[in-house]
Scaffold this motif. Structure first.
Motif, PDB file in Angstrom:
ATOM      1  N   VAL A  35      -3.132 -12.409 -22.224  1.00 38.08           N
ATOM      2  CA  VAL A  35      -1.709 -12.382 -22.544  1.00 38.08           C
ATOM      3  C   VAL A  35      -0.905 -12.123 -21.284  1.00 38.08           C
ATOM      4  O   VAL A  35      -1.343 -11.417 -20.376  1.00 38.08           O
ATOM      5  CB  VAL A  35      -1.417 -11.285 -23.608  1.00 38.08           C
ATOM      6  N   ASP A  36       0.273 -12.719 -21.222  1.00 38.48           N
ATOM      7  CA  ASP A  36       1.229 -12.436 -20.158  1.00 38.48           C
ATOM      8  C   ASP A  36       2.605 -12.335 -20.795  1.00 38.48           C
ATOM      9  O   ASP A  36       2.781 -12.599 -21.996  1.00 38.48           O
ATOM     10  CB  ASP A  36       1.202 -13.521 -19.076  1.00 38.48           C
ATOM     11  N   MET A  37       3.592 -11.935 -20.033  1.00 37.86           N
ATOM     12  CA  MET A  37       4.904 -11.690 -20.610  1.00 37.86           C
ATOM     13  C   MET A  37       5.563 -12.975 -21.112  1.00 37.86           C
ATOM     14  O   MET A  37       6.338 -12.943 -22.071  1.00 37.86           O
ATOM     15  CB  MET A  37       5.811 -10.999 -19.591  1.00 37.86           C
ATOM     16  N   GLU A  38       5.254 -14.111 -20.495  1.00 38.94           N
ATOM     17  CA  GLU A  38       5.812 -15.377 -20.971  1.00 38.94           C
ATOM     18  C   GLU A  38       5.291 -15.695 -22.378  1.00 38.94           C
ATOM     19  O   GLU A  38       6.056 -16.091 -23.268  1.00 38.94           O
ATOM     20  CB  GLU A  38       5.448 -16.507 -20.003  1.00 38.94           C
ATOM     21  N   THR A  39       3.986 -15.493 -22.570  1.00 39.09           N
ATOM     22  CA  THR A  39       3.402 -15.698 -23.896  1.00 39.09           C
ATOM     23  C   THR A  39       3.983 -14.706 -24.891  1.00 39.09           C
ATOM     24  O   THR A  39       4.328 -15.068 -26.030  1.00 39.09           O
ATOM     25  CB  THR A  39       1.871 -15.537 -23.831  1.00 39.09           C
ATOM     26  N   ALA A  40       4.074 -13.457 -24.478  1.00 34.93           N
ATOM     27  CA  ALA A  40       4.617 -12.422 -25.350  1.00 34.93           C
ATOM     28  C   ALA A  40       6.044 -12.759 -25.773  1.00 34.93           C
ATOM     29  O   ALA A  40       6.411 -12.619 -26.944  1.00 34.93           O
ATOM     30  CB  ALA A  40       4.569 -11.065 -24.650  1.00 34.93           C
ATOM     31  N   GLU A  41       6.844 -13.209 -24.840  1.00 32.71           N
ATOM     32  CA  GLU A  41       8.238 -13.558 -25.137  1.00 32.71           C
ATOM     33  C   GLU A  41       8.312 -14.694 -26.151  1.00 32.71           C
ATOM     34  O   GLU A  41       9.125 -14.667 -27.084  1.00 32.71           O
ATOM     35  CB  GLU A  41       8.964 -13.941 -23.861  1.00 32.71           C
ATOM     36  N   ALA A  42       7.451 -15.692 -25.991  1.00 36.26           N
ATOM     37  CA  ALA A  42       7.444 -16.825 -26.924  1.00 36.26           C
ATOM     38  C   ALA A  42       7.069 -16.369 -28.332  1.00 36.26           C
ATOM     39  O   ALA A  42       7.662 -16.819 -29.331  1.00 36.26           O
ATOM     40  CB  ALA A  42       6.473 -17.892 -26.442  1.00 36.26           C
ATOM     41  N   ILE A  43       6.102 -15.471 -28.423  1.00 37.95           N
ATOM     42  CA  ILE A  43       5.674 -14.943 -29.731  1.00 37.95           C
ATOM     43  C   ILE A  43       6.801 -14.152 -30.377  1.00 37.95           C
ATOM     44  O   ILE A  43       7.093 -14.316 -31.572  1.00 37.95           O
ATOM     45  CB  ILE A  43       4.409 -14.078 -29.567  1.00 37.95           C
ATOM     46  N   LEU A  44       7.457 -13.303 -29.599  1.00 36.33           N
ATOM     47  CA  LEU A  44       8.550 -12.504 -30.143  1.00 36.33           C
ATOM     48  C   LEU A  44       9.703 -13.385 -30.626  1.00 36.33           C
ATOM     49  O   LEU A  44      10.268 -13.152 -31.700  1.00 36.33           O
ATOM     50  CB  LEU A  44       9.053 -11.518 -29.088  1.00 36.33           C
ATOM     51  N   GLU A  45      10.045 -14.386 -29.844  1.00 32.74           N
ATOM     52  CA  GLU A  45      11.143 -15.285 -30.224  1.00 32.74           C
ATOM     53  C   GLU A  45      10.825 -16.026 -31.517  1.00 32.74           C
ATOM     54  O   GLU A  45      11.667 -16.131 -32.411  1.00 32.74           O
ATOM     55  CB  GLU A  45      11.407 -16.290 -29.101  1.00 32.74           C
ATOM     56  N   GLU A  46       9.601 -16.546 -31.611  1.00 33.90           N
ATOM     57  CA  GLU A  46       9.219 -17.299 -32.805  1.00 33.90           C
ATOM     58  C   GLU A  46       9.207 -16.406 -34.027  1.00 33.90           C
ATOM     59  O   GLU A  46       9.710 -16.779 -35.098  1.00 33.90           O
ATOM     60  CB  GLU A  46       7.840 -17.929 -32.603  1.00 33.90           C
ATOM     61  N   CYS A  47       8.649 -15.217 -33.891  1.00 35.30           N
ATOM     62  CA  CYS A  47       8.612 -14.303 -35.027  1.00 35.30           C
ATOM     63  C   CYS A  47      10.014 -13.860 -35.421  1.00 35.30           C
ATOM     64  O   CYS A  47      10.321 -13.717 -36.607  1.00 35.30           O
ATOM     65  CB  CYS A  47       7.746 -13.096 -34.719  1.00 35.30           C
ATOM     66  N   GLY A  48      10.877 -13.648 -34.430  1.00 38.89           N
ATOM     67  CA  GLY A  48      12.251 -13.261 -34.722  1.00 38.89           C
ATOM     68  C   GLY A  48      12.962 -14.299 -35.574  1.00 38.89           C
ATOM     69  O   GLY A  48      13.707 -13.965 -36.502  1.00 38.89           O
ATOM     70  N   LYS A  49      12.723 -15.574 -35.274  1.00 38.47           N
ATOM     71  CA  LYS A  49      13.337 -16.648 -36.061  1.00 38.47           C
ATOM     72  C   LYS A  49      12.800 -16.661 -37.488  1.00 38.47           C
ATOM     73  O   LYS A  49      13.557 -16.796 -38.452  1.00 38.47           O
ATOM     74  CB  LYS A  49      13.066 -17.998 -35.395  1.00 38.47           C
ATOM     75  N   ILE A  50      11.490 -16.535 -37.616  1.00 37.93           N
ATOM     76  CA  ILE A  50      10.890 -16.551 -38.953  1.00 37.93           C
ATOM     77  C   ILE A  50      11.363 -15.352 -39.769  1.00 37.93           C
ATOM     78  O   ILE A  50      11.684 -15.469 -40.957  1.00 37.93           O
ATOM     79  CB  ILE A  50       9.353 -16.575 -38.846  1.00 37.93           C
ATOM     80  N   ALA A  51      11.436 -14.191 -39.119  1.00 41.82           N
ATOM     81  CA  ALA A  51      11.865 -12.989 -39.827  1.00 41.82           C
ATOM     82  C   ALA A  51      13.289 -13.121 -40.356  1.00 41.82           C
ATOM     83  O   ALA A  51      13.567 -12.823 -41.524  1.00 41.82           O
ATOM     84  CB  ALA A  51      11.751 -11.770 -38.914  1.00 41.82           C
TER      85      ALA A  51
END
Length: 596
Positions: A35-51
């Motif tokens: 994992v790196d911060m770019e991957t982490a950011e993408a995961i957070l953004e996607e989950c934020g939209k779904i939430a």
């Protein structure tokens, strides 16, 4: 209509600036390259939209039109099945899972943020992936290679879901008295017979199969908790080629009618000679189950945090819009008949309390998650052991304190709405009802407090506490020359000195009177929680102080000030309560409790 927005800005602050998660992940051998911060950011953004766009809009409908049971079959609440497919197609279901079997292998520090968004937007839905993740943890840690290969890939993908079957009608916390039986068969399988209650998402139509992990006793098992084994029992049997076979003899007898989390199905599960397979060793089932308990109990704390954050967001919006009376210092909205209620001191008190608890809770859940990651992924034995000790100590605090103050926050959010807070369409009363279960399941908060006080403090003669104490002291020492931070460091020092004194007081008292442990436990856990949150606020304030030209950081500093001035002093009264002793609890004979 209540709305939810993922608090991504604050999550980034906690991950990147307070805990420097990227560097931590790089330092752990088991996470390097995962994992790196770019991957982490993408995961957070996607989950934020779904939430915000998928889960939050169906939250109230799930409460009004909950999951239904008919002839043993459960149909999920409206919109849940489609939302589940969206969630699993985004790859979020196996986020923390073992990559060897199709999981993504993400650290808990990142997964905790995802869990907060899912639980905060729709807690009833969020229980489904939460229970699957827990079942996967136990299976991955203790299952045979054959079981892992056969079940984990479809569980991580969400094609199949998981459930944890512990509780029986007569056995809650005391699992040693369960009656569910497991009879061995010649082919290595077992026939499972018994009844389990309170099984979250034990039956539903969102996934093709449901994999139950069931506690049961073998015919020759020792009495008590040392005679419990863990078994994998699928809803549908799985053929050798991985396809689904016939329906297993496991059925849902009914679903509970609950105070909250109505969208989720809480099932009575009946096992009538259902085929199961042993997970781990015989009579070692509790050890297998406790593998996931630290994660699940932190997850429950995060549930409380997520719902309290949702309540806060809607309370702020309402307080800025609702007009009532004039500010004590004179009219603010002079073009209106009255001022928005956010100008009133008592409304400010409630909003600031909610904000201070939520932001500290977000930092604390990440802090505990970091210790979980270190214990799991470090290749340094001493470092891993140190982290395991911290996890053992902090888990009951994360579960109990986070949910206790989350309920306080949600009640404050409801109060800000006044009469509208009591009306269902505004959403705040649902938050209160949903949150209430977090203080009860996965081990009641009273049991968590007893675990902290009895096992982790008195049971180790304070040695586990000293691990945490040293961590805080090291931080305080690192800020010795930071005069700007003194207003946060000094209250933290005072809170820790009090906590250390209180810890030793209970240890001493317990030597002559074991009742002192239980009598002190709940208030002691709260004293610990307030000190731990003071630690989080000090860490956040140190980062934010030099950056106050930005309103985000200025708000951090001001909220930290509110916490140390208005909330942290609560530990003084709680400590006095602990030192009030246990005698007054036993002044009445049992029959004197009767009132008529």
């Amino acid at each position: 209509m209540p709305e939810y927005k993922a608090p991504l800005r604050d999550m980034r602050f906690v991950l990147n600036e307070v805990f420097d998660a990227g560097s931590m992940w790089e330092s752990l051998a088991g996470l390097q390259g995962a994992v790196d911060m770019e991957t982490a950011e993408a995961i957070l953004e996607e989950c934020g939209k779904i939430a915000s766009q998928v889960l939050a809009p169906i939250n109230r409908d799930g409460d009004e039109n909950s999951s239904t049971w008919e002839n043993g079959e459960v149909t999920a609440a409206p919109g849940f099945k489609d939302a589940y497919q969206t969630y699993v197609e985004a790859g979020l279901n196996g986020l923390g899972g073992n990559p060897d079997f199709g999981g993504m292998g993400m650290p808990k520090t990142l997964v905790a943020q995802v869990e907060e968004m899912v639980q905060g937007s729709n807690m009833a839905f969020g229980l489904a992936p939460m229970l699957t993740a827990g079942a996967c943890l136990s299976l991955n840690a203790h299952g045979s290679q054959e079981l892992k290969e056969k079940y984990l890939p479809n569980m991580y993908s969400g094609v199949w879901s998981g459930a944890m079957d512990l509780t029986e009608p007569h056995a809650g916390t005391d699992l040693g008295i369960i009656r569910t039986k497991a009879e061995p068969n010649a082919d290595g399988s077992y026939d499972i017979t018994g009844t389990k209650i309170f099984i979250t998402w034990g039956e539903h139509d969102m996934a093709e199969n449901i994999i139950h992990l069931v506690l049961a006793k073998l015919p020759d098992a020792p009495a008590g908790p040392k005679g419990i084994s863990l078994f994998l029992v699928p809803k549908f049997l799985v053929n050798e080629d991985g396809s689904l076979g016939e329906r297993n003899a496991a059925s849902c007898g009914s679903i509970e009618h609950k105070m909250g989390i109505k969208g989720s199905a809480t099932c009575v599960m009946n096992y009538d000679g259902a085929k199961g397979w042993l997970v781990g060793e015989e009579n070692k089932g509790l050890a297998c189950m406790f593998t996931m308990m630290n994660y699940e109990r932190l997850g429950v704390g995060i549930q409380g945090l997520g719902v309290a954050e949702n309540s806060y967001q809607n309370a702020v919006a309402y307080a800025r819009d609702r007009i009532q009376s004039r500010a004590p210092t004179g009219a603010v909205a002079k073009d209106k008949a009255a001022d928005p209620i956010i100008v009133h001191p008592d409304v400010r008190r409630m909003l600031m309390t909610m904000r201070a608890f939520n932001e500290a809770g977000r930092a604390f859940s990440t802090y505990v998650g970091a210790w979980l990651d270190t214990s799991k992924y470090s290749d340094n034995a001493d470092q891993a052991k140190h982290a395991e000790q911290m996890v053992a100590l902090l888990t009951p605090v994360a579960k109990a304190f986070m949910t206790d103050v989350a309920l306080e926050s949600a009640i404050a959010g409801q109060q800000i709405f006044g009469g509208h807070g009591f009306i269902r369409e505004w959403g705040q009363e649902q938050h209160v009802r949903d949150l209430r279960i977090t203080q009860i399941y996965e081990g009641t908060n009273g049991i968590q407090a007893l675990d902290l006080m009895g096992r982790k403090i008195v049971g180790t003669n304070g040695s586990l506490y000293k691990v945490f104490e040293q961590d805080v002291n090291d931080f305080v020492a690192s800020q010795a020359g930071n005069e700007a931070a003194a207003e946060f460091i000094e209250p933290l020092k005072a809170a820790m000195e009090n906590l250390s004194d209180l810890t030793q007081w209970v240890i001493d008292q317990a030597q002559s009177n074991p009742n002192e442990i239980g009598a002190a436990s709940v208030e002691y856990l709260h004293v610990f929680g307030y000190a731990a949150y003071a630690y989080m606020w000090a860490k956040m304030a140190v980062v934010a102080l030099p950056k106050q030209d930005d309103s985000f950081y200025k708000a951090k500093v001001e909220t930290a000030r509110f916490y140390v001035k208005r909330l942290l002093p609560r530990y003084i009264g709680l400590s006095a309560t602990v030192k009030g002793g246990s005698e007054s609890l036993y002044g009445l004979d049992d029959e004197m409790f009767e009132t008529a």
